[in-house]
Design an enzyme around this catalytic site. Structure first.
Site, mmCIF file in Angstrom:
data_model
loop_
_atom_site.group_PDB
_atom_site.id
_atom_site.type_symbol
_atom_site.label_atom_id
_atom_site.label_comp_id
_atom_site.label_asym_id
_atom_site.label_seq_id
_atom_site.Cartn_x
_atom_site.Cartn_y
_atom_site.Cartn_z
ATOM 1 N N HIS A 246 0.898 -0.995 0.139
ATOM 2 C CA HIS A 246 -0.020 0.050 0.086
ATOM 3 C C HIS A 246 0.871 1.258 0.050
ATOM 4 C CE1 HIS A 246 -3.581 2.509 1.657
ATOM 5 N NE2 HIS A 246 -2.615 3.075 1.992
ATOM 6 N N GLU A 247 1.894 1.275 0.793
ATOM 7 C CA GLU A 247 2.608 2.516 0.963
ATOM 8 C C GLU A 247 3.433 2.695 -0.179
ATOM 9 O OE1 GLU A 247 1.793 4.731 3.054
ATOM 10 O OE2 GLU A 247 0.707 3.343 4.543
ATOM 11 N N HIS B 75 1.533 4.590 -2.908
ATOM 12 C CA HIS B 75 1.587 5.780 -2.740
ATOM 13 C C HIS B 75 2.977 6.294 -3.483
ATOM 14 C CE1 HIS B 75 -1.882 6.392 -0.383
ATOM 15 N NE2 HIS B 75 -1.522 5.686 0.646
HETATM 16 N N1 ARG Z 1 -3.388 3.595 6.812
HETATM 17 C C1 ARG Z 1 -2.183 3.479 6.100
HETATM 18 C C2 ARG Z 1 -2.055 4.697 4.983
HETATM 19 O O1 ARG Z 1 -2.997 5.431 4.751
HETATM 20 C C3 ARG Z 1 -1.871 2.212 5.578
HETATM 21 C C4 ARG Z 1 -2.997 1.087 5.465
HETATM 22 C C5 ARG Z 1 -2.497 -0.224 5.263
HETATM 23 N N2 ARG Z 1 -3.494 -1.229 5.066
HETATM 24 C C6 ARG Z 1 -3.159 -2.621 5.376
HETATM 25 N N3 ARG Z 1 -4.289 -3.241 5.023
HETATM 26 N N4 ARG Z 1 -2.181 -2.942 5.534
HETATM 27 O O2 ARG Z 1 -1.278 4.780 4.086
HETATM 28 ZN ZN ZN Z 2 -2.567 5.305 2.344
#
Ligand code: ARG
Ligand code: ZN
Ligand code: CA
Length: 230
Positions: free
Chosen positions: A144-145, A148
């Site tokens: 996820h990161e 970005h």
């Molecule tokens: N809340 C974090 C973000 O907005 C990461 C979310 C990751 N989710 C997961 N299932 N690992 O960047």
């Molecule tokens: Zn995020």
């Protein structure tokens, strides 16, 4: 698409002490993390290679490296390696201050030119595969990161209206989804909520896709801002 590129990953393992709970993530978990990333990004034409791992003991960085704090500037200023196309990942504890409870945060490709030293991803050390942060311990926090970092926004960006995540094949959703809900559909526009998308907030076990539109966007962003050709 068959077009592909290979990107280097530099891990900076920040520890409070030498124990596993103190952030001393073993090499085997970092290797498993790279394998999870390679599965996730296979259709996006990105192969990630573990270039180097360094372990640093610094309790201040481990505990309190929030997205707006001086600890982050100091940590990245001392440790960041490589250029615009190199992914620097800092694993930390996020125990206190503005960092308490975070899973991760990242910079975007368009941020690089103005502040190259700040470029990279900071994640909770126990979110890597085999870590203790269930249901976020299958390695999808770094997927996820990194999403970005390659230029993607959240699927719930902008809620039900507007340009949202700038991708046209991710149905709009009003707000983040958590867990792994069945039949969630929060916007009247076409499509059910993209709860299986890596750029939503569902559990790691629920996430399994980037769409073709996201792949097109990330390849364009990486070409424009990080000099990567596919
Ligand atoms: N809340 C974090 C973000 O907005 C990461 C979310 C990751 N989710 C997961 N299932 N690992 O960047
Ligand atoms: Zn995020
Ligand atoms: Ca809908």
């Amino acid at each position: 698409s068959p077009a592909a590129t290979t990107l280097s990953v530099f891990f900076h393992v920040i520890m409070e002490n030498d124990s596993l709970e103190g952030g001393n993530v073993p090499d085997s978990q970092l290797e498993d993390q790279i394998a999870v990333m390679n599965d996730a990004y296979a259709d996006a034409g990105i192969t990630w290679v573990l270039a180097d791992t360094q372990r640093i003991t610094n309790a201040d960085w481990f505990n309190n490296v929030g997205p707006d704090g001086s600890e982050q500037t100091e940590m990245k200023g001392q440790l960041r390696t490589g250029g615009a196309a190199d992914l620097n990942v800092y694993t930390v504890g996020f125990t206190s201050g503005s960092s308490a409870g975070l899973l991760g945060y990242s910079t975007f490709p368009s941020d690089y030119e103005g502040n190259p030293e700040n470029d990279g991803v900071v994640i909770l050390f126990s979110s890597v595969p085999g870590g203790a942060a269930a249901p976020f311990n299958l390695g999808q926090t770094l997927t996820h990161e990194s999403g970005h970092w390659v230029g993607l926004y959240h699927t719930f960006e902008g809620g039900c209206s507007g340009s949202g995540d700038m991708v046209d094949d991710t149905p709009a959703e009003s707000d983040p989804a958590f867990g792994c809900p069945t039949g969630r559909d929060t916007c009247s526009s076409a499509g059910v909520d993209p709860i299986h998308n890596f750029m939503d907030y569902t559990d790691d076990a629920c996430m399994n896709e980037f769409t073709a539109g996201q792949v097109a966007r990330l390849q364009d962003q990486m070409a424009t801002y990080r000099g990567v050709s596919f």
